[in-house]
Design a protein around this motif. Structure first.
Motif, PDB file in Angstrom:
ATOM      1  N   VAL A 184       0.483  -1.045  -0.062  1.00  0.00           N
ATOM      2  CA  VAL A 184       0.103  -0.078   0.063  1.00  0.00           C
ATOM      3  C   VAL A 184       1.036   1.044  -0.180  1.00  0.00           C
ATOM      4  N   TRP A 185       0.606   2.093  -0.868  1.00  0.00           N
ATOM      5  CA  TRP A 185       1.649   3.887  -1.067  1.00  0.00           C
ATOM      6  C   TRP A 185       0.576   4.418  -0.216  1.00  0.00           C
ATOM      7  N   THR A 186       1.562   5.693  -0.061  1.00  0.00           N
ATOM      8  CA  THR A 186       0.491   6.665   1.382  1.00  0.00           C
ATOM      9  C   THR A 186      -0.806   7.062   0.734  1.00  0.00           C
ATOM     10  N   ASP A 187      -0.917   7.139  -0.909  1.00  0.00           N
ATOM     11  CA  ASP A 187      -1.857   7.403  -1.070  1.00  0.00           C
ATOM     12  C   ASP A 187      -3.398   6.708  -0.595  1.00  0.00           C
ATOM     13  N   TRP A 188      -2.839   5.192  -0.289  1.00  0.00           N
ATOM     14  CA  TRP A 188      -3.695   4.247  -0.366  1.00  0.00           C
ATOM     15  C   TRP A 188      -3.776   3.325  -1.539  1.00  0.00           C
ATOM     16  N   SER A 189      -3.263   3.634  -2.571  1.00  0.00           N
ATOM     17  CA  SER A 189      -3.705   2.453  -3.725  1.00  0.00           C
ATOM     18  C   SER A 189      -2.400   1.248  -3.634  1.00  0.00           C
ATOM     19  N   LEU A 190      -2.930   0.766  -4.909  1.00  0.00           N
ATOM     20  CA  LEU A 190      -2.016  -0.145  -4.921  1.00  0.00           C
ATOM     21  C   LEU A 190      -0.033  -0.359  -5.215  1.00  0.00           C
ATOM     22  N   ALA A 191       1.053  -0.261  -4.686  1.00  0.00           N
ATOM     23  CA  ALA A 191       1.983  -0.003  -5.562  1.00  0.00           C
ATOM     24  C   ALA A 191       2.628  -1.434  -5.985  1.00  0.00           C
ATOM     25  N   VAL A 192       2.727  -1.223  -7.457  1.00  0.00           N
ATOM     26  CA  VAL A 192       3.629  -3.300  -7.145  1.00  0.00           C
ATOM     27  C   VAL A 192       4.945  -2.725  -8.580  1.00  0.00           C
ATOM     28  N   GLU A 193       5.394  -3.202  -7.455  1.00  0.00           N
ATOM     29  CA  GLU A 193       7.113  -2.967  -8.376  1.00  0.00           C
ATOM     30  C   GLU A 193       7.875  -3.884  -8.625  1.00  0.00           C
ATOM     31  N   LEU A 194       8.775  -4.949 -10.059  1.00  0.00           N
ATOM     32  CA  LEU A 194       9.506  -5.426 -11.373  1.00  0.00           C
ATOM     33  C   LEU A 194      10.496  -5.427 -10.656  1.00  0.00           C
ATOM     34  N   ARG A 195      11.243  -6.572 -10.185  1.00  0.00           N
ATOM     35  CA  ARG A 195      12.372  -6.423  -9.764  1.00  0.00           C
ATOM     36  C   ARG A 195      13.427  -7.336 -10.334  1.00  0.00           C
ATOM     37  N   SER A 196      14.495  -7.555 -10.724  1.00  0.00           N
ATOM     38  CA  SER A 196      15.568  -8.461 -11.589  1.00  0.00           C
ATOM     39  C   SER A 196      16.121  -8.953  -9.998  1.00  0.00           C
ATOM     40  N   ASP A 197      16.026  -8.983  -8.888  1.00  0.00           N
ATOM     41  CA  ASP A 197      16.167  -9.593  -7.655  1.00  0.00           C
ATOM     42  C   ASP A 197      15.297  -9.891  -6.345  1.00  0.00           C
ATOM     43  N   VAL A 198      15.029 -10.294  -5.445  1.00  0.00           N
ATOM     44  CA  VAL A 198      14.640 -10.787  -4.570  1.00  0.00           C
ATOM     45  C   VAL A 198      14.931  -9.924  -3.332  1.00  0.00           C
ATOM     46  N   VAL A 199      14.626  -8.680  -3.044  1.00  0.00           N
ATOM     47  CA  VAL A 199      14.737  -7.968  -1.717  1.00  0.00           C
ATOM     48  C   VAL A 199      13.876  -7.465  -0.968  1.00  0.00           C
ATOM     49  N   VAL A 200      13.734  -7.186   0.308  1.00  0.00           N
ATOM     50  CA  VAL A 200      12.849  -5.864   1.441  1.00  0.00           C
ATOM     51  C   VAL A 200      13.108  -4.742   0.421  1.00  0.00           C
ATOM     52  N   PRO A 201      12.586  -3.771  -0.569  1.00  0.00           N
ATOM     53  CA  PRO A 201      12.278  -2.914  -0.654  1.00  0.00           C
ATOM     54  C   PRO A 201      12.734  -2.078   0.260  1.00  0.00           C
ATOM     55  N   GLN A 202      13.630  -0.830  -0.582  1.00  0.00           N
ATOM     56  CA  GLN A 202      13.922   0.201   0.040  1.00  0.00           C
ATOM     57  C   GLN A 202      12.538   0.958   0.511  1.00  0.00           C
ATOM     58  N   TYR A 203      12.318   0.711   0.185  1.00  0.00           N
ATOM     59  CA  TYR A 203      10.742   1.472   0.958  1.00  0.00           C
ATOM     60  C   TYR A 203      10.058   1.488   1.764  1.00  0.00           C
TER      61      TYR A 203
ATOM     62  N   GLY B 291      -4.994  -6.621  -2.133  1.00  0.00           N
ATOM     63  CA  GLY B 291      -5.560  -5.400  -2.415  1.00  0.00           C
ATOM     64  C   GLY B 291      -4.593  -4.484  -1.415  1.00  0.00           C
ATOM     65  N   SER B 292      -5.432  -2.516  -1.214  1.00  0.00           N
ATOM     66  CA  SER B 292      -5.435  -2.006  -0.291  1.00  0.00           C
ATOM     67  C   SER B 292      -7.098  -1.544  -0.102  1.00  0.00           C
ATOM     68  N   THR B 293      -7.377  -1.970   1.130  1.00  0.00           N
ATOM     69  CA  THR B 293      -8.442  -1.212   1.625  1.00  0.00           C
ATOM     70  C   THR B 293      -8.335  -0.736   3.286  1.00  0.00           C
ATOM     71  N   GLY B 294      -8.608   0.741   2.890  1.00  0.00           N
ATOM     72  CA  GLY B 294      -8.884   1.919   3.889  1.00  0.00           C
ATOM     73  C   GLY B 294      -7.097   2.214   4.263  1.00  0.00           C
ATOM     74  N   GLY B 295      -6.015   2.309   3.295  1.00  0.00           N
ATOM     75  CA  GLY B 295      -4.695   2.237   3.849  1.00  0.00           C
ATOM     76  C   GLY B 295      -3.767   0.465   4.117  1.00  0.00           C
ATOM     77  N   ASN B 296      -5.235  -0.012   4.515  1.00  0.00           N
ATOM     78  CA  ASN B 296      -4.107  -1.872   4.876  1.00  0.00           C
ATOM     79  C   ASN B 296      -4.092  -2.781   3.968  1.00  0.00           C
ATOM     80  N   LEU B 297      -3.499  -3.537   3.597  1.00  0.00           N
ATOM     81  CA  LEU B 297      -2.751  -4.535   2.248  1.00  0.00           C
ATOM     82  C   LEU B 297      -3.396  -5.652   3.621  1.00  0.00           C
ATOM     83  N   ILE B 298      -4.148  -6.185   2.210  1.00  0.00           N
ATOM     84  CA  ILE B 298      -4.932  -7.598   2.510  1.00  0.00           C
ATOM     85  C   ILE B 298      -4.624  -8.261   1.261  1.00  0.00           C
TER      86      ILE B 298
END
Length: 128
Positions: free
Chosen positions: A48-67, A117-124
């Protein structure tokens, strides 16, 4: 390693083979992200991003994202039933709100459904 795609463009993973699906939790145990790990060592992270939308990121590695701050405190927890097997991504269905923001994605993985999904700012997550 590199960021390959973000947002809806990152969801072009139909036909890819999944190795595992994990929850990324903070040190407090709260769910912060869901990560699909592919056999070719790429990863797709949804949060969940700061605007409560769902942020999606495809990476070439397996890491816990910096954000997901601080990333070193992110705990990866394997989701039973969606890991240790090879699942093909059969279908990816994104859903957008009235403001055209991504708020939910349904994946079909080897005949099972995973909803993130993002519901009310929470990831479900829901698994069927």
């Amino acid at each position: 390693m590199a960021l390959l795609a973000e947002g809806a463009d990152a969801l072009d993973v139909q036909g890819c083979e999944i190795f595992e699906v994990v929850k990324i939790c903070g040190d407090d145990g709260l769910l912060e992200a869901v990560q699909l790990v592919f056999l070719d060592d790429r990863s797709l992270t949804l949060t969940v991003w700061t605007d409560w939308s769902l942020a999606v990121e495809l990476r070439s590695d397996v890491v816990v994202p910096q954000y997901l701050w601080p990333p070193e405190e992110g705990v990866r927890v394997v989701i039973p039933g969606l890991s240790d097997l090879s699942f093909e991504v059969g279908e990816v269905v994104p859903r957008f709100n009235d403001a055209a923001e991504l708020f939910e994605v349904q994946f079909v993985l080897g005949g099972r459904q995973l909803l993130v999904g993002s519901t009310g700012g929470n990831l479900i997550i829901e698994i069927e």
